[in-house]
Design a protein around this motif. Structure first.
Motif, PDB file in Angstrom:
ATOM      1  N   MET A  87      13.958 -26.634 -44.049  1.00  9.28           N
ATOM      2  CA  MET A  87      15.258 -26.130 -43.630  1.00  9.28           C
ATOM      3  C   MET A  87      15.390 -24.629 -43.882  1.00  9.28           C
ATOM      4  SD  MET A  87      16.836 -28.368 -42.050  1.00  9.28           S
ATOM      5  CE  MET A  87      15.232 -28.991 -41.508  1.00  9.28           C
ATOM      6  N   SER A  88      14.753 -24.130 -44.942  1.00  9.04           N
ATOM      7  CA  SER A  88      14.782 -22.683 -45.188  1.00  9.04           C
ATOM      8  C   SER A  88      14.057 -21.941 -44.071  1.00  9.04           C
ATOM      9  CB  SER A  88      14.155 -22.365 -46.550  1.00  9.04           C
ATOM     10  OG  SER A  88      12.757 -22.577 -46.548  1.00  9.04           O
ATOM     11  N   VAL A  89      12.971 -22.528 -43.563  1.00 12.79           N
ATOM     12  CA  VAL A  89      12.237 -21.928 -42.453  1.00 12.79           C
ATOM     13  C   VAL A  89      13.088 -21.936 -41.184  1.00 12.79           C
ATOM     14  CG1 VAL A  89      10.209 -22.190 -40.964  1.00 12.79           C
ATOM     15  CG2 VAL A  89       9.989 -22.525 -43.433  1.00 12.79           C
ATOM     16  N   VAL A  90      13.806 -23.051 -40.949  1.00 10.96           N
ATOM     17  CA  VAL A  90      14.689 -23.144 -39.786  1.00 10.96           C
ATOM     18  C   VAL A  90      15.783 -22.076 -39.863  1.00 10.96           C
ATOM     19  CG1 VAL A  90      16.392 -24.596 -38.610  1.00 10.96           C
ATOM     20  CG2 VAL A  90      14.239 -25.595 -39.415  1.00 10.96           C
ATOM     21  N   LEU A  91      16.371 -21.900 -41.044  1.00 14.21           N
ATOM     22  CA  LEU A  91      17.412 -20.882 -41.212  1.00 14.21           C
ATOM     23  C   LEU A  91      16.857 -19.476 -40.980  1.00 14.21           C
ATOM     24  CD1 LEU A  91      19.349 -22.268 -44.307  1.00 14.21           C
ATOM     25  CD2 LEU A  91      20.178 -22.095 -41.955  1.00 14.21           C
ATOM     26  N   GLU A  92      15.618 -19.234 -41.435  1.00 10.99           N
ATOM     27  CA  GLU A  92      14.963 -17.949 -41.160  1.00 10.99           C
ATOM     28  C   GLU A  92      14.846 -17.714 -39.659  1.00 10.99           C
ATOM     29  OE1 GLU A  92      11.795 -16.929 -44.747  1.00 10.99           O
ATOM     30  OE2 GLU A  92      11.110 -17.777 -42.856  1.00 10.99           O
ATOM     31  N   ARG A  93      14.359 -18.726 -38.951  1.00  9.73           N
ATOM     32  CA  ARG A  93      14.148 -18.601 -37.509  1.00  9.73           C
ATOM     33  C   ARG A  93      15.465 -18.329 -36.790  1.00  9.73           C
ATOM     34  NH1 ARG A  93       9.808 -17.623 -38.533  1.00  9.73           N
ATOM     35  NH2 ARG A  93       7.892 -18.816 -38.243  1.00  9.73           N
ATOM     36  N   ILE A  94      16.512 -19.061 -37.167  1.00 11.84           N
ATOM     37  CA  ILE A  94      17.808 -18.878 -36.516  1.00 11.84           C
ATOM     38  C   ILE A  94      18.359 -17.480 -36.792  1.00 11.84           C
ATOM     39  CG2 ILE A  94      20.226 -19.620 -36.551  1.00 11.84           C
ATOM     40  CD1 ILE A  94      19.235 -22.480 -36.911  1.00 11.84           C
ATOM     41  N   THR A  95      18.255 -17.039 -38.029  1.00  5.38           N
ATOM     42  CA  THR A  95      18.731 -15.701 -38.390  1.00  5.38           C
ATOM     43  C   THR A  95      17.990 -14.632 -37.603  1.00  5.38           C
ATOM     44  OG1 THR A  95      19.268 -16.439 -40.639  1.00  5.38           O
ATOM     45  CG2 THR A  95      19.047 -14.070 -40.290  1.00  5.38           C
ATOM     46  N   ASP A  96      16.663 -14.727 -37.564  1.00  5.90           N
ATOM     47  CA  ASP A  96      15.868 -13.740 -36.834  1.00  5.90           C
ATOM     48  C   ASP A  96      16.183 -13.775 -35.341  1.00  5.90           C
ATOM     49  OD1 ASP A  96      14.625 -12.846 -39.113  1.00  5.90           O
ATOM     50  OD2 ASP A  96      12.864 -14.130 -38.888  1.00  5.90           O
ATOM     51  N   GLY A  97      16.296 -14.999 -34.792  1.00  3.02           N
ATOM     52  CA  GLY A  97      16.558 -15.125 -33.365  1.00  3.02           C
ATOM     53  C   GLY A  97      17.883 -14.519 -32.957  1.00  3.02           C
ATOM     54  N   LEU A  98      18.926 -14.809 -33.720  1.00  4.68           N
ATOM     55  CA  LEU A  98      20.243 -14.269 -33.398  1.00  4.68           C
ATOM     56  C   LEU A  98      20.279 -12.754 -33.594  1.00  4.68           C
ATOM     57  CD1 LEU A  98      22.598 -16.973 -34.955  1.00  4.68           C
ATOM     58  CD2 LEU A  98      22.149 -16.551 -32.539  1.00  4.68           C
ATOM     59  N   LEU A  99      19.635 -12.259 -34.660  1.00  7.46           N
ATOM     60  CA  LEU A  99      19.619 -10.822 -34.909  1.00  7.46           C
ATOM     61  C   LEU A  99      18.896 -10.078 -33.791  1.00  7.46           C
ATOM     62  CD1 LEU A  99      20.116  -8.366 -36.765  1.00  7.46           C
ATOM     63  CD2 LEU A  99      17.926  -8.871 -37.857  1.00  7.46           C
ATOM     64  N   VAL A 100      17.719 -10.558 -33.418  1.00  3.96           N
ATOM     65  CA  VAL A 100      16.926  -9.879 -32.386  1.00  3.96           C
ATOM     66  C   VAL A 100      17.623  -9.935 -31.032  1.00  3.96           C
ATOM     67  CG1 VAL A 100      14.773  -9.986 -31.080  1.00  3.96           C
ATOM     68  CG2 VAL A 100      14.721 -10.169 -33.565  1.00  3.96           C
ATOM     69  N   ALA A 101      18.165 -11.110 -30.679  1.00  7.16           N
ATOM     70  CA  ALA A 101      18.850 -11.243 -29.392  1.00  7.16           C
ATOM     71  C   ALA A 101      20.066 -10.321 -29.321  1.00  7.16           C
ATOM     72  CB  ALA A 101      19.276 -12.695 -29.172  1.00  7.16           C
ATOM     73  N   THR A 102      20.831 -10.249 -30.408  1.00  2.50           N
ATOM     74  CA  THR A 102      22.006  -9.375 -30.439  1.00  2.50           C
ATOM     75  C   THR A 102      21.593  -7.905 -30.383  1.00  2.50           C
ATOM     76  OG1 THR A 102      23.203 -11.009 -31.772  1.00  2.50           O
ATOM     77  CG2 THR A 102      24.066  -8.759 -31.741  1.00  2.50           C
ATOM     78  N   LEU A 103      20.569  -7.541 -31.159  1.00  3.75           N
ATOM     79  CA  LEU A 103      20.088  -6.157 -31.164  1.00  3.75           C
ATOM     80  C   LEU A 103      19.603  -5.746 -29.787  1.00  3.75           C
ATOM     81  CD1 LEU A 103      19.349  -3.577 -32.728  1.00  3.75           C
ATOM     82  CD2 LEU A 103      17.162  -4.662 -33.323  1.00  3.75           C
ATOM     83  N   LEU A 104      18.890  -6.633 -29.114  1.00  3.84           N
ATOM     84  CA  LEU A 104      18.368  -6.302 -27.787  1.00  3.84           C
ATOM     85  C   LEU A 104      19.508  -6.073 -26.802  1.00  3.84           C
ATOM     86  CD1 LEU A 104      16.111  -5.919 -25.763  1.00  3.84           C
ATOM     87  CD2 LEU A 104      15.929  -8.402 -25.547  1.00  3.84           C
ATOM     88  N   ARG A 105      20.518  -6.950 -26.825  1.00  7.06           N
ATOM     89  CA  ARG A 105      21.638  -6.785 -25.900  1.00  7.06           C
ATOM     90  C   ARG A 105      22.363  -5.451 -26.146  1.00  7.06           C
ATOM     91  NH1 ARG A 105      21.979 -10.034 -21.442  1.00  7.06           N
ATOM     92  NH2 ARG A 105      23.968  -8.939 -21.258  1.00  7.06           N
ATOM     93  N   VAL A 106      22.504  -5.081 -27.414  1.00 12.08           N
ATOM     94  CA  VAL A 106      23.168  -3.811 -27.733  1.00 12.08           C
ATOM     95  C   VAL A 106      22.320  -2.624 -27.258  1.00 12.08           C
ATOM     96  CG1 VAL A 106      23.935  -2.312 -29.604  1.00 12.08           C
ATOM     97  CG2 VAL A 106      24.465  -4.750 -29.672  1.00 12.08           C
TER      98      VAL A 106
END
Length: 352
Positions: free
Chosen positions: A115-134
């Motif tokens: 679950m810690s790995v899943v949370l890492e993936r979700i955090t990274d995915g949302l951060l990168v997707a948001t950063l790219l859109r900005v």
């Protein structure tokens, strides 16, 4: 048979993206770019990759701290070997390596570690997707391929955002979430539905063992540092391909810090595409798209792809090198770990 088909499919994806990436490339010109590159920049870049590894390891430790404070040596061993196995093992089996290894070095249950790995993936995915859109707001709208980059960032945000929303719903309404999985996915793939229900159970249990506010703050700070180092490192290595002192046929390239961050986020989106172990093909294709937002096609197909290959090779060698060193220090067998992960993967495969 299913695994063989998946392997063939992943190899075909790799071959397809490799062909698309290099179809317009003059190999002699690209070789000239590689020969004229200033490989002095590899030294600081490898140093940055080491700092990136340390950040990834420490932030994982922050997530696990709600369950147990794992000493850095054990954490580093599980992290370094796990990331190596994620890179080289097929079928994403390497995703299970870190939870498997940390469970052997601590009292942390594998489900909680997963679950810690899943949370890492979700955090990274949302951060990168948001950063790219900005960042894309500041990229000229007429740039080649920008429409597909925007689509990719939207898909990435939807996947990781949807995953987070469902897991939060499961935390709030556990029984309803499990029932929803069984009613929807269970109608077509009962085995997969069973595994998803286990993931929901594991996540709800892990949410009760979240780290304290201080450790969560460190986790998010280290995440920002981790991605910041990635962008800075990519900008630094690009300086090696300025064609300084080379013949006139060499096409010089450079990346500003802004352009490097855009290329980095595009790369992460591209690496979501399933491919053969090592990310060969999809890595270069994603870099070609990212660099094509700023650089002329002639530069991208020569120095740009030479840069992409060196970037890929540097990251691959560093990741595998760290993993092999830690395997040796820990007197561990790659084959034994891979075999256990493979057997567990077969046991957990969805039933028809």
């Amino acid at each position: 048979m299913k695994r063989a088909l998946k392997l063939v499919a992943s190899l075909l994806v790799t071959l397809l993206f490799t062909w698309w990436t290099f179809r317009e490339t003059d190999l002699k010109s690209q070789w000239a770019s590689l020969r004229s590159a200033d490989y002095f920049y590899l030294l600081p870049y490898l140093g940055i990759l080491t700092l990136i590894h340390i950040c990834r390891t420490l932030r994982w430790g922050c997530l696990l701290s709600g369950i147990e404070r794992v000493p850095f040596r054990r954490l580093n061993e599980a992290s370094g070997i796990g990331f190596m196995m994620l890179l080289v093992l097929p079928f994403r089996l390497g995703e299970f390596a870190r939870p498997f290894l940390i469970a052997q070095r601590s009292s942390i249950r594998r489900s909680a570690a997963m679950m810690s790995v899943v949370l890492e993936r979700i955090t990274d995915g949302l951060l990168v997707a948001t950063l790219l859109r900005v960042l894309l707001f500041f990229v000229p709208s007429e740039s080649v391929g920008i429409r597909y980059v925007k689509l990719g960032s939207t898909v990435m945000f939807a996947l990781f955002g949807g995953g987070l929303a469902f897991l939060l719903f499961a935390r709030w309404q556990h029984d309803r979430a499990v029932r929803l999985v069984r009613v929807t996915v269970g109608r077509f793939m009962p085995g997969l539905a069973h595994k998803m229900a286990d993931v929901v159970d594991g996540f709800v249990g892990a949410m009760r063992q979240l780290p304290d506010a201080t450790q969560l703050t460190f986790f998010f700070l280290l995440t920002l540092v981790y991605w910041g180092l990635n962008g800075v490192g990519m900008a630094l290595l690009a300086r090696a391909f300025g064609c300084v002192g080379a013949d006139a046929a060499c096409q010089p390239m450079s990346l500003t810090l802004f352009q490097a961050f855009v290329a980095m986020t595009v790369l992460v989106v591209g690496l979501m595409i399933p491919a053969a172990p090592g990310m060969m093909g999809t890595f270069q294709a994603a870099m070609k798209v990212g660099l094509g937002l700023f650089l002329p096609a002639a530069v991208v197909n020569q120095s740009g792809l030479a840069y992409a290959n060196v970037l890929w090779l540097s990251q691959t060698v560093q990741q595998i090198g760290f993993g092999l060193i830690l395997l040796s220090v820990g007197h561990l067998s790659f084959r034994d770990i891979a075999t256990k992960l493979d057997k567990e993967g077969e046991a957990s495969a969805p039933m028809a």
